[in-house]
Motif scaffolding. Structure first.
Motif, mmCIF file in Angstrom:
data_model
loop_
_atom_site.group_PDB
_atom_site.id
_atom_site.type_symbol
_atom_site.label_atom_id
_atom_site.label_comp_id
_atom_site.label_asym_id
_atom_site.label_seq_id
_atom_site.Cartn_x
_atom_site.Cartn_y
_atom_site.Cartn_z
ATOM 1 N N SER A 8 -2.262 10.253 -1.397
ATOM 2 C CA SER A 8 -2.628 9.826 -2.329
ATOM 3 C C SER A 8 -1.572 10.141 -3.493
ATOM 4 O O SER A 8 -1.265 9.462 -4.284
ATOM 5 C CB SER A 8 -4.103 9.979 -2.845
ATOM 6 O OG SER A 8 -4.177 11.197 -2.972
ATOM 7 N N GLU A 9 -0.944 11.319 -3.320
ATOM 8 C CA GLU A 9 0.073 11.889 -4.523
ATOM 9 C C GLU A 9 1.356 11.447 -3.796
ATOM 10 O O GLU A 9 2.493 12.073 -4.310
ATOM 11 C CB GLU A 9 -0.183 13.132 -4.558
ATOM 12 C CG GLU A 9 -1.671 13.533 -5.170
ATOM 13 C CD GLU A 9 -1.718 12.827 -6.458
ATOM 14 O OE1 GLU A 9 -0.708 12.834 -7.382
ATOM 15 O OE2 GLU A 9 -2.816 12.428 -6.681
ATOM 16 N N GLY A 10 1.445 10.561 -2.729
ATOM 17 C CA GLY A 10 2.890 10.236 -2.273
ATOM 18 C C GLY A 10 3.398 11.237 -0.866
ATOM 19 O O GLY A 10 2.602 12.340 -0.659
ATOM 20 N N GLY A 11 4.334 11.001 -0.337
ATOM 21 C CA GLY A 11 4.692 11.658 1.000
ATOM 22 C C GLY A 11 5.726 10.901 1.675
ATOM 23 O O GLY A 11 6.325 9.833 1.302
ATOM 24 N N THR B 35 0.818 -1.416 0.084
ATOM 25 C CA THR B 35 -0.075 0.010 0.019
ATOM 26 C C THR B 35 0.818 1.151 0.050
ATOM 27 O O THR B 35 0.764 1.953 -0.734
ATOM 28 C CB THR B 35 -0.889 -0.096 1.259
ATOM 29 O OG1 THR B 35 -1.679 -1.220 1.153
ATOM 30 C CG2 THR B 35 -1.771 1.322 1.328
ATOM 31 N N THR B 36 1.866 1.186 1.019
ATOM 32 C CA THR B 36 2.651 2.513 0.845
ATOM 33 C C THR B 36 3.484 2.511 -0.317
ATOM 34 O O THR B 36 3.732 3.720 -0.870
ATOM 35 C CB THR B 36 3.556 2.467 2.236
ATOM 36 O OG1 THR B 36 4.447 1.369 2.182
ATOM 37 C CG2 THR B 36 2.698 2.597 3.713
ATOM 38 N N GLU B 37 4.141 1.546 -1.002
ATOM 39 C CA GLU B 37 4.809 1.447 -1.907
ATOM 40 C C GLU B 37 4.227 1.950 -3.401
ATOM 41 O O GLU B 37 4.513 3.014 -3.885
ATOM 42 C CB GLU B 37 5.561 0.257 -2.275
ATOM 43 C CG GLU B 37 6.661 -0.131 -1.711
ATOM 44 C CD GLU B 37 7.358 -1.661 -1.813
ATOM 45 O OE1 GLU B 37 6.449 -2.260 -2.713
ATOM 46 O OE2 GLU B 37 8.192 -2.056 -1.051
ATOM 47 N N SER B 38 2.680 1.664 -3.362
ATOM 48 C CA SER B 38 2.032 1.970 -4.545
ATOM 49 C C SER B 38 1.439 3.568 -4.371
ATOM 50 O O SER B 38 1.217 3.970 -5.524
ATOM 51 C CB SER B 38 0.713 0.856 -4.586
ATOM 52 O OG SER B 38 -0.126 1.235 -3.549
ATOM 53 N N LYS B 39 1.699 3.902 -3.144
ATOM 54 C CA LYS B 39 1.163 5.362 -3.060
ATOM 55 C C LYS B 39 2.373 6.173 -2.770
ATOM 56 O O LYS B 39 2.310 7.632 -2.723
ATOM 57 C CB LYS B 39 0.311 5.431 -1.954
ATOM 58 C CG LYS B 39 -1.044 4.958 -2.045
ATOM 59 C CD LYS B 39 -2.113 5.276 -0.869
ATOM 60 C CE LYS B 39 -3.392 4.759 -1.215
ATOM 61 N NZ LYS B 39 -4.331 5.369 -0.609
ATOM 62 N N ARG B 40 3.448 5.543 -3.566
ATOM 63 C CA ARG B 40 4.976 6.465 -3.312
ATOM 64 C C ARG B 40 5.245 7.119 -2.020
ATOM 65 O O ARG B 40 5.475 8.212 -1.967
ATOM 66 C CB ARG B 40 4.919 7.320 -4.412
ATOM 67 C CG ARG B 40 5.009 6.611 -5.817
ATOM 68 C CD ARG B 40 5.014 7.743 -6.950
ATOM 69 N NE ARG B 40 4.413 9.039 -7.064
ATOM 70 C CZ ARG B 40 3.001 9.129 -7.116
ATOM 71 N NH1 ARG B 40 2.185 8.449 -7.494
ATOM 72 N NH2 ARG B 40 2.569 10.357 -6.897
ATOM 73 N N ILE B 41 4.954 6.428 -0.735
ATOM 74 C CA ILE B 41 5.023 6.797 0.481
ATOM 75 C C ILE B 41 6.382 6.549 0.898
ATOM 76 O O ILE B 41 6.675 5.195 1.277
ATOM 77 C CB ILE B 41 4.004 6.625 1.394
ATOM 78 C CG1 ILE B 41 2.746 7.133 0.720
ATOM 79 C CG2 ILE B 41 4.300 6.906 2.843
ATOM 80 C CD1 ILE B 41 1.547 6.751 1.670
ATOM 81 N N ARG B 42 7.461 7.432 1.278
ATOM 82 C CA ARG B 42 8.716 6.933 1.724
ATOM 83 C C ARG B 42 8.534 6.813 3.401
ATOM 84 O O ARG B 42 7.969 7.670 4.195
ATOM 85 C CB ARG B 42 9.667 7.891 1.807
ATOM 86 C CG ARG B 42 11.018 7.876 2.089
ATOM 87 C CD ARG B 42 12.020 8.728 1.714
ATOM 88 N NE ARG B 42 11.970 10.047 2.377
ATOM 89 C CZ ARG B 42 12.635 10.380 3.307
ATOM 90 N NH1 ARG B 42 13.169 9.625 4.120
ATOM 91 N NH2 ARG B 42 12.158 11.379 4.247
ATOM 92 N N LEU B 43 8.928 5.546 3.918
ATOM 93 C CA LEU B 43 8.848 5.343 5.445
ATOM 94 C C LEU B 43 10.231 5.470 5.893
ATOM 95 O O LEU B 43 11.318 5.171 5.452
ATOM 96 C CB LEU B 43 8.353 3.615 5.447
ATOM 97 C CG LEU B 43 7.282 3.241 4.931
ATOM 98 C CD1 LEU B 43 7.120 1.679 5.281
ATOM 99 C CD2 LEU B 43 6.003 3.948 5.824
ATOM 100 N N VAL B 44 10.194 6.115 6.997
ATOM 101 C CA VAL B 44 11.211 6.562 7.830
ATOM 102 C C VAL B 44 10.862 5.950 9.241
ATOM 103 O O VAL B 44 10.025 6.097 10.050
ATOM 104 C CB VAL B 44 11.499 8.171 7.989
ATOM 105 C CG1 VAL B 44 12.496 8.304 8.990
ATOM 106 C CG2 VAL B 44 11.535 8.662 6.769
ATOM 107 N N LYS B 45 11.773 4.864 9.575
ATOM 108 C CA LYS B 45 11.592 4.039 10.820
ATOM 109 C C LYS B 45 12.746 4.523 11.655
ATOM 110 O O LYS B 45 13.923 4.517 11.444
ATOM 111 C CB LYS B 45 11.662 2.624 10.437
ATOM 112 C CG LYS B 45 10.781 2.063 9.572
ATOM 113 C CD LYS B 45 10.979 0.582 9.408
ATOM 114 C CE LYS B 45 10.184 0.100 8.216
ATOM 115 N NZ LYS B 45 10.486 -1.406 8.001
#
Length: 172
Positions: free
Chosen positions: A135-138, A93-103
């Motif tokens: 929806s546009e990434g983030g 889900t996060t990849e398809s919405k171009r969401i960068r994860l910072v852990k």
């Protein structure tokens, strides 16, 4: 009271109808696990599928038992591991919405007493909500840190924020 009885009866029927296909899916996942042999990636995927089928079955059971709540079964929980499990399940889900994860997981945080499944469900809902508004990434920044004898969990996203008129109802 008649309405509640009818609602309880309908809930039982729905739970039964959901649990039948879940049982079949679970059996087929076991067959797929045997068929993949030593393929570690495929085995990992089928294990996750099996765990999530079990989670759906528990959710259905909990909803069915809602009118007669039981005590939570608490145990020692590594919060960072539970947060990470939720992130892994929502990775596509996060990849398809171009969401960068910072852990940001601080090492050696104390375990807390809680229900890992309920916590994972809450964390996943937060992650899904964050992904929906980006929806546009983030960027989604997820942190687990320690403050004295407390564990602090942080979810911060680059979405638009919660409109002020919605805040009083966020837990509804």
């Amino acid at each position: 009271s008649e309405r509640l009885a009818a609602l309880g009866e309908m809930s039982a029927k729905i739970a039964h109808e959901i649990n039948n296909p879940l049982g079949i899916i679970k059996n087929y996942i076991l067959l797929v696990q045997k068929a993949v042999g030593n393929n570690k990636e495929a085995k990992s995927h089928t294990e996750i599928l099996g765990q999530e089928i079990e989670r759906i079955a528990r959710i259905v059971k909990e909803r069915l038992d809602f009118h007669r709540p039981r005590g939570l079964e608490l145990q020692e929980v590594d919060v960072a591991s539970v947060v990470n499990e939720g992130l892994i399940l929502l990775e596509r889900t996060t990849e398809s919405k171009r969401i960068r994860l910072v852990k940001r997981y601080e090492p050696n945080c104390p375990y807390i007493e809680g229900s890992p499944e309920n916590l994972k469900q809450v964390f996943m809902n937060i992650i899904i909500n964050a992904a929906d508004v980006m929806s546009e990434g983030g960027t989604l920044d997820v942190g687990v840190s320690c403050k004295e004898d407390e564990v602090v969990i942080l979810f911060c996203d680059t979405g638009p924020g919660i409109p002020p008129e919605v805040i009083p109802r966020i837990f509804e």
